[in-house]
Design a protein around this motif. Structure first.
Motif, mmCIF file in Angstrom:
data_model
loop_
_atom_site.group_PDB
_atom_site.id
_atom_site.type_symbol
_atom_site.label_atom_id
_atom_site.label_comp_id
_atom_site.label_asym_id
_atom_site.label_seq_id
_atom_site.Cartn_x
_atom_site.Cartn_y
_atom_site.Cartn_z
ATOM 1 N N SER A 121 18.038 44.117 40.378
ATOM 2 C CA SER A 121 17.186 43.309 39.515
ATOM 3 C C SER A 121 17.425 42.937 38.339
ATOM 4 C CB SER A 121 15.713 43.998 39.682
ATOM 5 O OG SER A 121 15.567 44.310 41.073
ATOM 6 N N ASP A 122 18.198 43.646 37.494
ATOM 7 C CA ASP A 122 18.185 43.648 36.305
ATOM 8 C C ASP A 122 19.741 43.136 35.865
ATOM 9 O OD1 ASP A 122 15.583 44.473 35.649
ATOM 10 O OD2 ASP A 122 16.606 46.616 35.717
ATOM 11 N N ILE A 123 20.597 42.952 36.697
ATOM 12 C CA ILE A 123 22.072 42.776 36.444
ATOM 13 C C ILE A 123 22.511 41.848 37.342
ATOM 14 C CG2 ILE A 123 22.577 45.039 35.276
ATOM 15 C CD1 ILE A 123 23.619 45.971 37.908
ATOM 16 N N ASP A 124 23.680 41.082 36.933
ATOM 17 C CA ASP A 124 24.431 40.199 37.809
ATOM 18 C C ASP A 124 25.177 41.102 38.958
ATOM 19 O OD1 ASP A 124 25.597 37.607 38.973
ATOM 20 O OD2 ASP A 124 27.095 37.860 37.448
ATOM 21 N N MET A 125 24.388 41.468 40.000
ATOM 22 C CA MET A 125 25.312 42.088 41.041
ATOM 23 C C MET A 125 24.313 42.252 42.246
ATOM 24 S SD MET A 125 27.556 45.594 40.695
ATOM 25 C CE MET A 125 26.163 47.064 40.673
ATOM 26 N N ARG A 126 24.884 41.963 43.454
ATOM 27 C CA ARG A 126 24.477 42.414 44.650
ATOM 28 C C ARG A 126 25.348 43.197 45.466
ATOM 29 N NH1 ARG A 126 23.241 39.177 48.683
ATOM 30 N NH2 ARG A 126 21.227 39.522 48.603
ATOM 31 N N PHE A 127 24.500 43.942 46.379
ATOM 32 C CA PHE A 127 25.504 44.586 47.312
ATOM 33 C C PHE A 127 25.762 44.142 48.831
ATOM 34 C CE2 PHE A 127 21.766 46.802 46.897
ATOM 35 C CZ PHE A 127 21.443 47.103 48.061
ATOM 36 N N THR A 128 26.791 44.129 49.394
ATOM 37 C CA THR A 128 26.885 43.724 50.905
ATOM 38 C C THR A 128 27.645 44.570 51.690
ATOM 39 O OG1 THR A 128 29.035 42.497 50.277
ATOM 40 C CG2 THR A 128 27.137 41.243 49.869
ATOM 41 N N ALA A 129 27.885 44.554 52.871
ATOM 42 C CA ALA A 129 28.726 45.489 53.463
ATOM 43 C C ALA A 129 30.031 45.342 53.111
ATOM 44 C CB ALA A 129 28.631 44.909 55.163
ATOM 45 N N ARG A 130 30.702 44.333 52.474
ATOM 46 C CA ARG A 130 31.901 44.282 51.877
ATOM 47 C C ARG A 130 32.013 44.827 50.520
ATOM 48 N NH1 ARG A 130 30.681 39.392 53.569
ATOM 49 N NH2 ARG A 130 30.616 38.542 51.425
ATOM 50 N N GLY A 131 31.221 45.045 49.853
ATOM 51 C CA GLY A 131 31.329 45.533 48.638
ATOM 52 C C GLY A 131 30.332 44.962 47.681
ATOM 53 N N TYR A 132 30.681 45.105 46.304
ATOM 54 C CA TYR A 132 29.578 44.591 45.223
ATOM 55 C C TYR A 132 30.301 43.086 44.750
ATOM 56 C CZ TYR A 132 28.270 49.511 44.528
ATOM 57 O OH TYR A 132 27.709 50.632 44.646
ATOM 58 N N VAL A 133 29.295 42.008 44.750
ATOM 59 C CA VAL A 133 29.492 40.863 44.316
ATOM 60 C C VAL A 133 28.785 40.364 43.280
ATOM 61 C CG1 VAL A 133 30.578 40.232 46.718
ATOM 62 C CG2 VAL A 133 28.059 39.944 46.294
ATOM 63 N N HIS A 134 29.207 39.407 42.634
ATOM 64 C CA HIS A 134 28.152 38.874 41.476
ATOM 65 C C HIS A 134 27.074 37.909 42.197
ATOM 66 C CE1 HIS A 134 30.724 39.364 37.738
ATOM 67 N NE2 HIS A 134 31.789 39.273 38.621
ATOM 68 N N LYS A 135 26.043 37.629 41.675
ATOM 69 C CA LYS A 135 25.095 36.773 42.327
ATOM 70 C C LYS A 135 25.638 35.463 42.847
ATOM 71 C CE LYS A 135 21.224 39.563 40.747
ATOM 72 N NZ LYS A 135 20.278 39.554 39.826
ATOM 73 N N ASP A 136 26.717 34.887 42.496
ATOM 74 C CA ASP A 136 27.121 33.799 42.790
ATOM 75 C C ASP A 136 28.361 34.009 43.911
ATOM 76 O OD1 ASP A 136 29.406 34.548 41.525
ATOM 77 O OD2 ASP A 136 29.479 32.966 40.058
ATOM 78 N N GLY A 137 28.346 35.184 44.393
ATOM 79 C CA GLY A 137 29.494 35.714 45.491
ATOM 80 C C GLY A 137 30.840 36.055 45.025
ATOM 81 N N ARG A 138 31.233 36.008 43.626
ATOM 82 C CA ARG A 138 32.543 36.392 43.171
ATOM 83 C C ARG A 138 32.535 38.030 43.387
ATOM 84 N NH1 ARG A 138 32.936 35.942 37.863
ATOM 85 N NH2 ARG A 138 30.685 35.375 37.742
ATOM 86 N N PRO A 139 33.660 38.298 44.105
ATOM 87 C CA PRO A 139 33.480 39.943 44.157
ATOM 88 C C PRO A 139 33.883 40.646 42.854
ATOM 89 C CG PRO A 139 35.558 38.817 45.104
ATOM 90 C CD PRO A 139 34.565 37.761 44.572
ATOM 91 N N TYR A 140 33.390 41.842 42.779
ATOM 92 C CA TYR A 140 33.938 42.686 41.832
ATOM 93 C C TYR A 140 35.040 43.324 42.144
ATOM 94 C CZ TYR A 140 29.468 42.423 38.841
ATOM 95 O OH TYR A 140 28.520 41.804 37.774
ATOM 96 N N PRO A 141 35.666 44.015 41.128
ATOM 97 C CA PRO A 141 37.127 44.670 41.671
ATOM 98 C C PRO A 141 36.937 46.061 41.812
ATOM 99 C CG PRO A 141 37.050 44.204 39.173
ATOM 100 C CD PRO A 141 35.728 43.612 39.830
ATOM 101 N N THR A 142 35.764 46.563 42.484
ATOM 102 C CA THR A 142 35.428 47.849 42.944
ATOM 103 C C THR A 142 35.052 47.799 44.171
ATOM 104 O OG1 THR A 142 33.320 47.900 42.197
ATOM 105 C CG2 THR A 142 34.865 48.777 40.468
ATOM 106 N N GLU A 143 35.053 49.239 44.931
ATOM 107 C CA GLU A 143 34.853 49.438 46.038
ATOM 108 C C GLU A 143 33.462 50.104 46.248
ATOM 109 O OE1 GLU A 143 36.982 51.824 49.980
ATOM 110 O OE2 GLU A 143 38.243 50.793 48.522
ATOM 111 N N ARG A 144 32.608 49.707 46.986
ATOM 112 C CA ARG A 144 31.436 50.322 47.125
ATOM 113 C C ARG A 144 31.374 51.653 47.710
ATOM 114 N NH1 ARG A 144 26.393 48.252 50.928
ATOM 115 N NH2 ARG A 144 24.853 49.782 50.314
#
Length: 157
Positions: A132-155
């Motif tokens: 809710s408070d940060i630019d991050m979503r979680f998906t089955a593939r990992g963490y992404v920015h709310k615009d879909g760009r992936p973060y360089p870490t593994e969920r």
């Protein structure tokens, strides 16, 4: 033939505090320690974690799940549940429920000067969700920015 004993010995399950959160979002959960209880119990349809929060630690970033229900039971100490409706004091025996798909971002914060513990259970399809408070979503593939760009870490689940 008798199967394994249903009683789980917590002392035999090591605590972990790993997180896949990218910096700086990982700092708030550095004092969160958990034991995953479902695997040693042979459970496969839902998750169960025994969680210990050190003073000042957060359970997670404030989040909600698209396809998973969550249920929390406070065991010891006190903490504050923070969600979209505000702050709610948690004491031993208090429970909280978070239905899947409800976009009510939540987390638990230990504002006391001693550790607190709780059990958190979850079940359903891990369809992802949002913080809710940060630019991050979680998906089955990992963490992404709310615009879909992936973060360089593994969920870590």
């Amino acid at each position: 033939m008798i199967g394994p004993m249903p009683k789980i010995d917590l002392s035999q399950i090591p605590e972990a505090n790993a997180t896949g959160y990218p910096p700086p979002f990982d700092q708030a959960v550095a004092g969160r320690w958990y034991r995953r209880l479902a695997p040693p119990g042979g459970l496969t349809e839902f998750g169960v974690s025994f969680v210990r929060l050190e003073p000042g630690a957060w359970s997670s970033q404030r989040h909600w799940h698209e396809g998973e229900d969550e249920f929390l039971v406070m065991l010891s100490g006190t903490a504050v549940l923070i969600d979209d409706d505000g702050e709610h004091h948690l004491a031993p025996g208090d429970c909280a429920a978070f239905p899947k798909g409800e976009r009510n971002g939540h987390h638990v914060v230990n504002r006391s000067d001693v550790d607190c513990t709780f059990v958190c259970m979850s079940g359903g399809m891990d369809a992802g969700g949002e913080y809710s408070d940060i630019d991050m979503r979680f998906t089955a593939r990992g963490y992404v920015h709310k615009d879909g760009r992936p973060y360089p870490t593994e969920r870590i689940k």
